[in-house]
Design a protein around this motif. Sequence first.
Motif, PDB file in Angstrom:
ATOM      1  N   ALA A   8       0.835  -1.204   0.000  1.00 43.93           N
ATOM      2  CA  ALA A   8       0.000   0.000   0.000  1.00 43.93           C
ATOM      3  C   ALA A   8       0.866   1.250   0.000  1.00 43.93           C
ATOM      4  O   ALA A   8       0.598   2.201  -0.743  1.00 43.93           O
ATOM      5  N   LEU A   9       1.928   1.256   0.801  1.00 45.81           N
ATOM      6  CA  LEU A   9       2.832   2.406   0.851  1.00 45.81           C
ATOM      7  C   LEU A   9       3.497   2.643  -0.500  1.00 45.81           C
ATOM      8  O   LEU A   9       3.607   3.782  -0.966  1.00 45.81           O
ATOM      9  N   GLN A  10       3.928   1.564  -1.146  1.00 44.70           N
ATOM     10  CA  GLN A  10       4.552   1.709  -2.461  1.00 44.70           C
ATOM     11  C   GLN A  10       3.562   2.271  -3.479  1.00 44.70           C
ATOM     12  O   GLN A  10       3.906   3.147  -4.271  1.00 44.70           O
ATOM     13  N   TYR A  11       2.332   1.784  -3.458  1.00 49.04           N
ATOM     14  CA  TYR A  11       1.325   2.289  -4.388  1.00 49.04           C
ATOM     15  C   TYR A  11       0.910   3.716  -4.043  1.00 49.04           C
ATOM     16  O   TYR A  11       0.653   4.515  -4.939  1.00 49.04           O
ATOM     17  N   VAL A  12       0.860   4.040  -2.756  1.00 47.34           N
ATOM     18  CA  VAL A  12       0.568   5.423  -2.349  1.00 47.34           C
ATOM     19  C   VAL A  12       1.655   6.339  -2.896  1.00 47.34           C
ATOM     20  O   VAL A  12       1.376   7.449  -3.367  1.00 47.34           O
ATOM     21  N   SER A  13       2.905   5.873  -2.862  1.00 45.17           N
ATOM     22  CA  SER A  13       4.018   6.690  -3.365  1.00 45.17           C
ATOM     23  C   SER A  13       3.892   6.950  -4.865  1.00 45.17           C
ATOM     24  O   SER A  13       4.475   7.886  -5.381  1.00 45.17           O
ATOM     25  N   ALA A  35      -4.890  -0.305   6.151  1.00 47.52           N
ATOM     26  CA  ALA A  35      -3.455  -0.583   6.086  1.00 47.52           C
ATOM     27  C   ALA A  35      -2.657   0.720   6.002  1.00 47.52           C
ATOM     28  O   ALA A  35      -1.625   0.871   6.665  1.00 47.52           O
ATOM     29  N   VAL A  36      -3.142   1.658   5.202  1.00 51.01           N
ATOM     30  CA  VAL A  36      -2.450   2.949   5.072  1.00 51.01           C
ATOM     31  C   VAL A  36      -2.500   3.696   6.409  1.00 51.01           C
ATOM     32  O   VAL A  36      -1.508   4.302   6.823  1.00 51.01           O
ATOM     33  N   ILE A  37      -3.625   3.633   7.086  1.00 49.33           N
ATOM     34  CA  ILE A  37      -3.732   4.279   8.401  1.00 49.33           C
ATOM     35  C   ILE A  37      -2.716   3.669   9.373  1.00 49.33           C
ATOM     36  O   ILE A  37      -2.062   4.383  10.139  1.00 49.33           O
ATOM     37  N   ARG A  38      -2.555   2.336   9.325  1.00 50.35           N
ATOM     38  CA  ARG A  38      -1.559   1.681  10.187  1.00 50.35           C
ATOM     39  C   ARG A  38      -0.142   2.153   9.840  1.00 50.35           C
ATOM     40  O   ARG A  38       0.681   2.381  10.724  1.00 50.35           O
ATOM     41  N   VAL A  39       0.120   2.310   8.537  1.00 48.37           N
ATOM     42  CA  VAL A  39       1.428   2.804   8.094  1.00 48.37           C
ATOM     43  C   VAL A  39       1.657   4.220   8.628  1.00 48.37           C
ATOM     44  O   VAL A  39       2.741   4.536   9.138  1.00 48.37           O
ATOM     45  N   LEU A  40       0.637   5.064   8.533  1.00 47.05           N
ATOM     46  CA  LEU A  40       0.764   6.435   9.032  1.00 47.05           C
ATOM     47  C   LEU A  40       1.104   6.433  10.523  1.00 47.05           C
ATOM     48  O   LEU A  40       1.961   7.198  10.971  1.00 47.05           O
TER      49      LEU A  40
END
Length: 123
Positions: A8-13, A35-40
Amino acid sequence: MTKLELSALQYVSQGLTYAEIGQRTGYSQVSVQKAVIRVLRKLNARNRAHAVFLACQAGILNPKHRHGDHAGFIAHQRRGEDPWECRLGCPEGERAYRRERRAARRKADEAWRGAVANLTEAS
């Protein structure tokens, strides 16, 4: 970081939406968003862009790769190309995009000057 969180982080990037990430990973949009919220939270980031920045600093993402939008991105899209295939920042795409934007600004400036001139002549 879990496999989904890293993906998710890679795709967000790359600037993808939660729905687009879900389609590519096979997860639901809600799962990707969580998942992105957990990454944040894990990166202590304020938003998605900040998370990408922090991930680059931490070595999670390659900082030499240009993440997300770049000036040539729109030029690629207009030519019907896949902007994500441009891995080196696409200098020729950026130059073309900037040329196009300069021409558009000049045209808008000329139109503005013409409108002002017409108003002053009418006065």
